[in-house]
Design a protein around this motif. Structure first.
Motif, PDB file in Angstrom:
ATOM      1  N   ALA A  90       0.836  -1.204   0.000  1.00  0.00           N
ATOM      2  CA  ALA A  90       0.000   0.000   0.000  1.00  0.00           C
ATOM      3  C   ALA A  90       0.867   1.249   0.000  1.00  0.00           C
ATOM      4  O   ALA A  90       0.563   2.227  -0.676  1.00  0.00           O
ATOM      5  N   LYS A  91       1.965   1.257   0.731  1.00  0.00           N
ATOM      6  CA  LYS A  91       2.856   2.411   0.796  1.00  0.00           C
ATOM      7  C   LYS A  91       3.488   2.662  -0.566  1.00  0.00           C
ATOM      8  O   LYS A  91       3.626   3.797  -1.001  1.00  0.00           O
ATOM      9  N   GLY A  92       3.847   1.588  -1.272  1.00  0.00           N
ATOM     10  CA  GLY A  92       4.462   1.739  -2.577  1.00  0.00           C
ATOM     11  C   GLY A  92       3.490   2.245  -3.625  1.00  0.00           C
ATOM     12  O   GLY A  92       3.894   2.895  -4.582  1.00  0.00           O
ATOM     13  N   GLN A  93       2.204   1.969  -3.474  1.00  0.00           N
ATOM     14  CA  GLN A  93       1.211   2.371  -4.457  1.00  0.00           C
ATOM     15  C   GLN A  93       0.503   3.662  -4.103  1.00  0.00           C
ATOM     16  O   GLN A  93      -0.250   4.190  -4.895  1.00  0.00           O
ATOM     17  N   GLU A  94       0.741   4.166  -2.917  1.00  0.00           N
ATOM     18  CA  GLU A  94      -0.057   5.283  -2.445  1.00  0.00           C
ATOM     19  C   GLU A  94       0.281   6.598  -3.121  1.00  0.00           C
ATOM     20  O   GLU A  94       1.375   6.829  -3.587  1.00  0.00           O
ATOM     21  N   LYS A  95      -0.693   7.446  -3.193  1.00  0.00           N
ATOM     22  CA  LYS A  95      -0.506   8.846  -3.512  1.00  0.00           C
ATOM     23  C   LYS A  95      -0.611   9.562  -2.182  1.00  0.00           C
ATOM     24  O   LYS A  95      -0.888   8.961  -1.160  1.00  0.00           O
ATOM     25  N   GLU A  96      -0.427  10.844  -2.167  1.00  0.00           N
ATOM     26  CA  GLU A  96      -0.436  11.601  -0.916  1.00  0.00           C
ATOM     27  C   GLU A  96      -1.729  11.379  -0.134  1.00  0.00           C
ATOM     28  O   GLU A  96      -2.823  11.533  -0.661  1.00  0.00           O
ATOM     29  N   GLY A  97      -1.598  10.990   1.125  1.00  0.00           N
ATOM     30  CA  GLY A  97      -2.736  10.918   2.026  1.00  0.00           C
ATOM     31  C   GLY A  97      -3.619   9.695   1.895  1.00  0.00           C
ATOM     32  O   GLY A  97      -4.758   9.724   2.327  1.00  0.00           O
ATOM     33  N   LYS A  98      -3.150   8.588   1.328  1.00  0.00           N
ATOM     34  CA  LYS A  98      -3.982   7.397   1.185  1.00  0.00           C
ATOM     35  C   LYS A  98      -3.979   6.511   2.427  1.00  0.00           C
ATOM     36  O   LYS A  98      -4.856   5.703   2.612  1.00  0.00           O
ATOM     37  N   TYR A 145      -7.620  -2.777  23.256  1.00  0.00           N
ATOM     38  CA  TYR A 145      -6.669  -1.880  22.598  1.00  0.00           C
ATOM     39  C   TYR A 145      -6.589  -2.277  21.140  1.00  0.00           C
ATOM     40  O   TYR A 145      -6.527  -3.467  20.823  1.00  0.00           O
ATOM     41  N   GLU A 146      -6.590  -1.281  20.250  1.00  0.00           N
ATOM     42  CA  GLU A 146      -6.604  -1.570  18.817  1.00  0.00           C
ATOM     43  C   GLU A 146      -5.525  -0.778  18.095  1.00  0.00           C
ATOM     44  O   GLU A 146      -5.280   0.383  18.393  1.00  0.00           O
ATOM     45  N   ASN A 147      -4.878  -1.427  17.119  1.00  0.00           N
ATOM     46  CA  ASN A 147      -3.979  -0.794  16.160  1.00  0.00           C
ATOM     47  C   ASN A 147      -4.557  -1.060  14.781  1.00  0.00           C
ATOM     48  O   ASN A 147      -4.813  -2.220  14.434  1.00  0.00           O
ATOM     49  N   GLU A 148      -4.754   0.001  14.001  1.00  0.00           N
ATOM     50  CA  GLU A 148      -5.421  -0.158  12.712  1.00  0.00           C
ATOM     51  C   GLU A 148      -4.710   0.644  11.633  1.00  0.00           C
ATOM     52  O   GLU A 148      -4.331   1.787  11.841  1.00  0.00           O
ATOM     53  N   LEU A 149      -4.533   0.014  10.472  1.00  0.00           N
ATOM     54  CA  LEU A 149      -3.978   0.667   9.296  1.00  0.00           C
ATOM     55  C   LEU A 149      -5.088   0.743   8.254  1.00  0.00           C
ATOM     56  O   LEU A 149      -5.695  -0.270   7.916  1.00  0.00           O
ATOM     57  N   ASN A 150      -5.357   1.968   7.739  1.00  0.00           N
ATOM     58  CA  ASN A 150      -6.402   2.199   6.747  1.00  0.00           C
ATOM     59  C   ASN A 150      -5.776   2.626   5.429  1.00  0.00           C
ATOM     60  O   ASN A 150      -4.823   3.420   5.412  1.00  0.00           O
ATOM     61  N   TYR A 151      -6.326   2.128   4.333  1.00  0.00           N
ATOM     62  CA  TYR A 151      -5.910   2.532   2.995  1.00  0.00           C
ATOM     63  C   TYR A 151      -7.145   3.046   2.250  1.00  0.00           C
ATOM     64  O   TYR A 151      -8.112   2.306   2.039  1.00  0.00           O
ATOM     65  N   ILE A 201      -9.115   3.747  -0.762  1.00  0.00           N
ATOM     66  CA  ILE A 201      -9.154   3.275  -2.139  1.00  0.00           C
ATOM     67  C   ILE A 201      -9.635   4.391  -3.061  1.00  0.00           C
ATOM     68  O   ILE A 201      -9.043   4.660  -4.099  1.00  0.00           O
ATOM     69  N   ASN A 202     -10.732   5.020  -2.685  1.00  0.00           N
ATOM     70  CA  ASN A 202     -11.261   6.193  -3.398  1.00  0.00           C
ATOM     71  C   ASN A 202     -12.083   6.997  -2.395  1.00  0.00           C
ATOM     72  O   ASN A 202     -12.020   6.739  -1.201  1.00  0.00           O
ATOM     73  N   ASN A 203     -12.859   7.967  -2.854  1.00  0.00           N
ATOM     74  CA  ASN A 203     -13.622   8.822  -1.940  1.00  0.00           C
ATOM     75  C   ASN A 203     -14.761   8.101  -1.230  1.00  0.00           C
ATOM     76  O   ASN A 203     -15.363   8.655  -0.316  1.00  0.00           O
ATOM     77  N   TYR A 204     -15.079   6.890  -1.634  1.00  0.00           N
ATOM     78  CA  TYR A 204     -16.176   6.147  -1.023  1.00  0.00           C
ATOM     79  C   TYR A 204     -15.740   4.866  -0.312  1.00  0.00           C
ATOM     80  O   TYR A 204     -16.442   4.388   0.566  1.00  0.00           O
ATOM     81  N   LEU A 205     -14.616   4.301  -0.694  1.00  0.00           N
ATOM     82  CA  LEU A 205     -14.187   3.013  -0.142  1.00  0.00           C
ATOM     83  C   LEU A 205     -12.832   3.113   0.555  1.00  0.00           C
ATOM     84  O   LEU A 205     -11.919   3.775   0.061  1.00  0.00           O
ATOM     85  N   THR A 206     -12.735   2.423   1.682  1.00  0.00           N
ATOM     86  CA  THR A 206     -11.487   2.322   2.443  1.00  0.00           C
ATOM     87  C   THR A 206     -11.341   0.880   2.922  1.00  0.00           C
ATOM     88  O   THR A 206     -12.317   0.261   3.333  1.00  0.00           O
ATOM     89  N   SER A 207     -10.127   0.369   2.856  1.00  0.00           N
ATOM     90  CA  SER A 207      -9.862  -0.954   3.425  1.00  0.00           C
ATOM     91  C   SER A 207      -9.020  -0.777   4.680  1.00  0.00           C
ATOM     92  O   SER A 207      -8.326   0.228   4.832  1.00  0.00           O
ATOM     93  N   SER A 208      -9.116  -1.739   5.576  1.00  0.00           N
ATOM     94  CA  SER A 208      -8.331  -1.645   6.806  1.00  0.00           C
ATOM     95  C   SER A 208      -7.950  -3.029   7.310  1.00  0.00           C
ATOM     96  O   SER A 208      -8.607  -4.014   7.002  1.00  0.00           O
TER      97      SER A 208
END
Length: 184
Positions: A18-26, A48-54, A56-63
């Motif tokens: 995800a870091k390699g494919q990301e644009k600013e702020g993904k 306690y939770e640790n979460e990474l969110n990506y 995808i577009n203005n409507y979808l996010t994966s985590s």
């Protein structure tokens, strides 16, 4: 233990990909703390939770997230659990503004250890000896999540998450988490 290793390796690979494919702020990373009712409401746990969110577009996010929980309140002397979650979120009002309301679903796997007193010995009304029994169980389930988060600054965000997780073995984990995040 093997599943935990696989989840950890998957999380690292996913974050690198995800870091390699990301644009600013993904990407954003969130840490949170909350309370859940574990089992069928038998144990009140601190989570306690640790979460990474990506994004995808203005409507979808994966985590993907890892949760740790512990309880000393309920039918067992103590209970602890580890949990891994993979989710997809829909933001019906878009997530390109300062506030994001989203709901989602996904898969979860957990491992729970319950400890209880199996026998004890007392003499003259005083406890002399206590023996504990530990039972461990693992299961897969489904997540249902509603979450609202807002940016405090351009990079810092805060939010609240409500969730329920029914598991194949009949357990259910329902709770609320307050989180803080940082846009990477």
């Amino acid at each position: 233990m093997r599943t935990k290793t696989i989840l950890l390796i998957s999380a690292i690979l996913f974050s690198l990909l995800a870091k390699g494919q990301e644009k600013e702020g993904k990407l954003d990373f969130r840490v949170g703390c909350g309370v859940s009712l574990l089992g069928t409401g038998d144990m009140v746990a601190v989570v306690y939770e640790n979460e990474l969110n990506y994004k995808i577009n203005n409507y979808l996010t994966s985590s993907m997230s890892i949760n740790l929980g512990r309880s000393n309140y309920g039918i067992f002397e103590t209970t602890s659990f580890t949990q891994g979650n993979l989710n997809i979120y829909l933001s019906p009002f878009t997530n390109n503004k300062r506030t994001d309301f989203r709901f989602g679903t996904g898969l979860t796997r957990y491992s729970v250890s319950d400890a209880y007193i199996s026998s004890w010995l007392s003499q003259n009304g005083k406890l002399i000896y206590t023996e504990y029994q530990i039972e461990t169980r693992n299961s897969y389930g489904v997540n249902f999540v509603i979450e609202r988060s807002s940016y405090i600054t351009d990079k810092l965000l805060a939010g609240v998450k409500l969730y329920t997780q029914p598991y194949i073995n009949g357990d259910i984990n329902t709770g609320v988490i307050i989180n803080l995040g940082y846009k990477l």
